[in-house]
Design a protein around this motif. Structure first.
Motif, PDB file in Angstrom:
ATOM      1  N   ALA A  36      74.284  57.278  14.271  1.00  0.00           N
ATOM      2  CA  ALA A  36      72.951  57.752  13.890  1.00  0.00           C
ATOM      3  C   ALA A  36      72.999  59.201  13.399  1.00  0.00           C
ATOM      4  O   ALA A  36      72.359  59.552  12.398  1.00  0.00           O
ATOM      5  CB  ALA A  36      71.990  57.628  15.069  1.00  0.00           C
ATOM      6  N   GLN A  39      74.445  59.308   9.934  1.00  0.00           N
ATOM      7  CA  GLN A  39      73.442  58.932   8.937  1.00  0.00           C
ATOM      8  C   GLN A  39      72.431  60.059   8.735  1.00  0.00           C
ATOM      9  O   GLN A  39      71.978  60.321   7.621  1.00  0.00           O
ATOM     10  CB  GLN A  39      72.723  57.657   9.372  1.00  0.00           C
ATOM     11  CG  GLN A  39      73.597  56.426   9.490  1.00  0.00           C
ATOM     12  CD  GLN A  39      73.836  55.748   8.136  1.00  0.00           C
ATOM     13  OE1 GLN A  39      73.854  56.372   7.091  1.00  0.00           O
ATOM     14  NE2 GLN A  39      74.025  54.442   8.170  1.00  0.00           N
ATOM     15  N   ARG A 149      64.633  47.544  16.146  1.00  0.00           N
ATOM     16  CA  ARG A 149      64.809  48.951  16.508  1.00  0.00           C
ATOM     17  C   ARG A 149      65.587  49.086  17.810  1.00  0.00           C
ATOM     18  O   ARG A 149      65.504  48.236  18.697  1.00  0.00           O
ATOM     19  CB  ARG A 149      63.458  49.653  16.670  1.00  0.00           C
ATOM     20  CG  ARG A 149      62.619  49.758  15.382  1.00  0.00           C
ATOM     21  CD  ARG A 149      63.185  50.791  14.433  1.00  0.00           C
ATOM     22  NE  ARG A 149      62.457  50.837  13.177  1.00  0.00           N
ATOM     23  CZ  ARG A 149      61.507  51.722  12.895  1.00  0.00           C
ATOM     24  NH1 ARG A 149      61.165  52.629  13.797  1.00  0.00           N
ATOM     25  NH2 ARG A 149      60.915  51.712  11.716  1.00  0.00           N
ATOM     26  N   ILE A 171      66.298  54.170  16.218  1.00  0.00           N
ATOM     27  CA  ILE A 171      67.130  53.885  15.053  1.00  0.00           C
ATOM     28  C   ILE A 171      66.979  52.418  14.662  1.00  0.00           C
ATOM     29  O   ILE A 171      66.620  51.579  15.487  1.00  0.00           O
ATOM     30  CB  ILE A 171      68.615  54.199  15.332  1.00  0.00           C
ATOM     31  CG1 ILE A 171      69.161  53.317  16.464  1.00  0.00           C
ATOM     32  CG2 ILE A 171      68.817  55.670  15.662  1.00  0.00           C
ATOM     33  CD1 ILE A 171      70.636  53.522  16.722  1.00  0.00           C
ATOM     34  N   LYS A 176      71.660  51.481  11.695  1.00  0.00           N
ATOM     35  CA  LYS A 176      71.868  52.640  12.580  1.00  0.00           C
ATOM     36  C   LYS A 176      71.240  53.899  11.984  1.00  0.00           C
ATOM     37  O   LYS A 176      71.630  55.023  12.308  1.00  0.00           O
ATOM     38  CB  LYS A 176      73.369  52.879  12.856  1.00  0.00           C
ATOM     39  CG  LYS A 176      74.124  51.646  13.334  1.00  0.00           C
ATOM     40  CD  LYS A 176      73.485  51.023  14.545  1.00  0.00           C
ATOM     41  CE  LYS A 176      74.266  49.802  15.038  1.00  0.00           C
ATOM     42  NZ  LYS A 176      74.148  48.638  14.148  1.00  0.00           N
ATOM     43  N   PRO A 178      68.451  56.670  11.673  1.00  0.00           N
ATOM     44  CA  PRO A 178      67.366  57.238  12.477  1.00  0.00           C
ATOM     45  C   PRO A 178      66.024  57.104  11.756  1.00  0.00           C
ATOM     46  O   PRO A 178      65.951  57.314  10.539  1.00  0.00           O
ATOM     47  CB  PRO A 178      67.762  58.708  12.628  1.00  0.00           C
ATOM     48  CG  PRO A 178      69.221  58.762  12.321  1.00  0.00           C
ATOM     49  CD  PRO A 178      69.458  57.681  11.311  1.00  0.00           C
ATOM     50  N   ARG A 179      65.002  56.761  12.509  1.00  0.00           N
ATOM     51  CA  ARG A 179      63.664  56.645  11.934  1.00  0.00           C
ATOM     52  C   ARG A 179      62.664  57.586  12.590  1.00  0.00           C
ATOM     53  O   ARG A 179      61.701  58.006  11.951  1.00  0.00           O
ATOM     54  CB  ARG A 179      63.172  55.204  12.050  1.00  0.00           C
ATOM     55  CG  ARG A 179      63.786  54.274  11.025  1.00  0.00           C
ATOM     56  CD  ARG A 179      63.494  54.750   9.608  1.00  0.00           C
ATOM     57  NE  ARG A 179      63.839  53.759   8.599  1.00  0.00           N
ATOM     58  CZ  ARG A 179      63.619  53.917   7.303  1.00  0.00           C
ATOM     59  NH1 ARG A 179      63.054  55.023   6.864  1.00  0.00           N
ATOM     60  NH2 ARG A 179      63.964  52.983   6.453  1.00  0.00           N
TER      61      ARG A 179
END
Length: 252
Positions: A36, A39, A149, A171, A176, A178-179
């Motif tokens: 994560a 990313q 998620r 995430i 993977k 991140p949100r």
């Protein structure tokens, strides 16, 4: 027909063997966090960041040129507004240097300043570079509330240089990516929230977050949007991460 003790042991052993693969497939929270953060940091690249700082009744816009190795090093130059152009920030792991062209001086930010507001925005220095979420926190995986998620809960390691009492990271299970990140204070109150709103697919299994919203959860109307554009992915020369680049830049 009854089962004797030997038969029961054999049956029980068989069930354990059948369950073993399922246990082995359980996600590793540390590996999830590492991916994560990868990313989140993005690849090695040169890009333009637009930082819009919104306050009740006013706003301010910055244009930045960013050079990053995608890991722990980044050079950030202020291009606009004109009055503040020429400021530069060099981030090398835990070390951060700031160049003020008006003073003609390079200053080193103390470690406690990593969570300070970058250019007065809601974004911190740690948000822009480094791997603080990996370095300073223990991580555990929460039971899934949504099928697509994963939720990671981070708590500070002993004597970690962080003001947060807890960080919750959501995430996407498949990518993977991140949100959402929510930072909580020592009393368990949410203080800051980061939402990754848009991404661009840059390679197989690799994405770049291109639109991020940062909200101050304590002060109403305090928020910052930063967007990434004009990116050029590829190895960035080491000279871009030398102290001399603060004043002279690194493309000369």
């Amino acid at each position: 027909m009854g089962l004797n003790r030997k038969t029961i042991r054999l049956v029980t052993s068989g069930l354990l063997l059948l369950a073993a693969p399922a246990l082995a497939q359980s996600p590793d929270p540390k590996a999830l966090l590492h991916e994560a953060v990868n990313q989140l940091r993005g690849p090695a690249m040169v890009a333009t960041y637009t930082l819009a700082v919104e306050r009740p009744g006013r706003s301010k816009r910055y244009v930045l040129r960013v050079y990053t190795d995608g890991d722990r090093r980044a050079l950030i130059q202020v291009i606009e507004p004109k009055r503040e152009a020429g400021q530069a920030f060099l981030m090398l792991g835990e070390d951060i240097w700031i160049y003020n062209p008006r003073l003609g001086r390079v200053l080193r930010l103390p470690p406690s300043g990593r969570n300070d507001r970058f250019l007065g925005s809601d974004v911190s220095y740690a948000d822009l570079s480094g791997r603080d979420l990996e370095d300073y926190y223990e991580v555990r995986l929460e039971p899934a509330a949504e099928a697509d998620r994963l939720t990671l809960v981070l708590t500070p390691k002993p004597r970690a240089p962080t003001p947060w009492g807890r960080v919750v990271l959501q995430i996407e299970a498949a990518t993977k990516l991140p949100r959402r990140i929510v930072y909580y204070d020592q009393r368990g109150q949410p203080v800051k929230e980061i939402e990754m709103r848009k991404v661009a697919r840059i390679a197989e299994g690799r994405y770049l977050v291109t639109d991020t919203l940062v909200i101050d959860r304590v002060r109403e109307g305090y928020r910052t949007v930063f967007e990434v554009s004009d990116w050029r992915i590829g190895t960035v020369p080491d000279r871009c991460f030398a102290p001399t680049a603060l004043k002279r830049g690194c493309e000369r």
